[in-house]
Every structure is written in structure tokens, then in C-alpha cells.
Motif scaffolding. Structure first.
Motif, short mmCIF file in Angstrom:
data_model
loop_
_atom_site.label_atom_id
_atom_site.label_comp_id
_atom_site.label_asym_id
_atom_site.label_seq_id
_atom_site.Cartn_x
_atom_site.Cartn_y
_atom_site.Cartn_z
N THR A 257 -0.22 11.32 3.45
CA THR A 257 0.88 12.11 2.89
C THR A 257 2.10 11.26 2.54
O THR A 257 2.94 11.70 1.76
CB THR A 257 1.33 13.21 3.86
N TYR B 12 2.36 8.83 0.68
CA TYR B 12 2.36 8.33 -0.69
C TYR B 12 3.14 9.24 -1.63
O TYR B 12 3.92 8.77 -2.44
CB TYR B 12 0.91 8.17 -1.17
N LYS B 13 2.94 10.54 -1.52
CA LYS B 13 3.63 11.47 -2.42
C LYS B 13 4.87 12.09 -1.79
O LYS B 13 5.71 12.63 -2.49
CB LYS B 13 2.68 12.57 -2.87
N ARG B 14 4.98 12.06 -0.48
CA ARG B 14 6.12 12.61 0.25
C ARG B 14 6.40 14.06 -0.14
O ARG B 14 7.54 14.47 -0.33
CB ARG B 14 7.36 11.74 0.06
N GLY B 15 5.33 14.84 -0.20
CA GLY B 15 5.45 16.25 -0.54
C GLY B 15 5.64 17.11 0.70
O GLY B 15 6.12 16.66 1.74
#
Length: 178
Positions: free
Chosen positions: A27, A29-32
Motif C-alpha cells: 500500500t 506505493y500509492k498511499r491510498g
């Protein structure tokens, strides 16, 4: 002469897989939403751990106070308030310095996983040693608790963990083929 294994080098046209980090998975990588749920879950669990530790520390300290003569309790409490304030700031500052140093030389995903494994192997021994030392530390347990609060609050409120920076750099280096 050593050559790269076929599993280590991506085939032409394929991207390098995003490495998984302890506690964050992929997670980071996108920090969503999933990333922030994991980060807030870590922070929430740290709050629970800190609350239990502080209750334990103050319980142990109150047991120590019962042994002190009544004329020494108020001065000793004053010393503990000052020591706790200093320890809180010290814990915060030491964690931020450590974090800053780790950001200068962030670990690769492999190093992060190895550090997590090493930490998990050391924990049982540290707990056993800590049980013996905690009785000796009873007179200053509020200061220890304050240091832990400062350190853990600074740890959980950073913008980005060093493992994320290291994984991002590793991913950039391996995506370009260097």
C-alpha cells in the motif's frame, strides 16, 4: 562471472513488482485509503499499548510511593514531574534524530524485512530482561513511560517511514535496470 538469474531481471516490457513492506504491504506505493488505514491502525494500536504501559508504570510507581516516608512523597513527585517532562522531550528528539538519519540512508526492502526478522527474534529475550529490570526502575517509571510516549508519538507521526523511502529508491533503481 556471475550473471543475473532470470527471476531477478524483469523481461522486456514488464515492470518490476512493487516490494511488500512490513506493516504496510504494497500500500505504500500509492498511499491510498488502504495505506492510511494501516498507518492509522498502527497509531491506534500504539495508543492502546502506551495506555496500558502508562497504567502499569503509574501502578508500579504508586506501589513504590507507599514505601517512601510521607515527608519524601511530595518532593519525589516533583522530581518525577520534571524528569517526565525532560524524558518526553528526549524521547521525541531522539526518535526524530534517528528518523532523520535513517532517511539519509534508507534500507532496501530486503534490509527492512531482515531487520523485522531480527527484531522479532530479539523481542522474547528483551521482554525477559525487562521483567527483571522493571522492579529496579519502579522509582522512575513515570519518566520511562514519558520517554516511551515521546518516542512512539514521534515514530507514528512522521510523513514517511525510512522503509518507504528505501523501497521507492530500490524500485526506481531496478525499474531503470541499474
Amino acid at each position: 562471472m556471475a550473471s543475473q538469474a532470470s527471476s531477478e531481471a524483469p523481461a522486456p516490457g514488464f515492470s518490476v513488482p512493487i516490494p511488500s513492506l512490513p506493516k504496510l504491504g504494497r500500500t505504500w506505493y500509492k498511499r491510498g485509503t488502504a495505506y492510511w488505514l494501516r498507518r492509522s491502525g498502527t497509531a491506534f494500536s500504539m495508543v492502546l499499548v502506551l495506555a496500558m504501559f502508562c497504567l502499569f508504570a503509574f501502578g508500579l510507581y504508586s506501589g513504590f510511593l507507599e514505601v517512601l516516608p510521607s515527608s519524601m512523597r511530595i518532593p519525589w513527585d516533583g522530581v518525577q514531574v520534571v524528569a517526565s517532562a525532560v524524558a518526553l522531550v528526549w524521547g521525541w528528539v531522539s526518535q526524530r534524530r534517528s528518523h532523520r538519519a535513517a532517511l539519509l540512508d534508507p534500507p532496501s526492502p530486503g534490509q527492512t524485512l531482515q531487520a523485522k526478522r531480527d527484531h522479532n527474534r530479539r523481542v522474547p529475550g528483551l521482554i525477559a530482561v525487562g521483567r527483571a529490570l522493571v522492579i529496579l526502575a519502579a522509582p522512575v517509571m513515570p519518566a520511562f513511560a514519558a520517554w516511551a510516549v515521546g518516542w512512539l508519538v514521534a515514530y507514528t507521526t512522521v510523513r514517511e517511514y525510512p522503509s518507504e523511502v528505501g523501497a521507492r529508491r530500490w524500485l526506481e533503481a531496478h525499474a531503470t535496470g541499474t
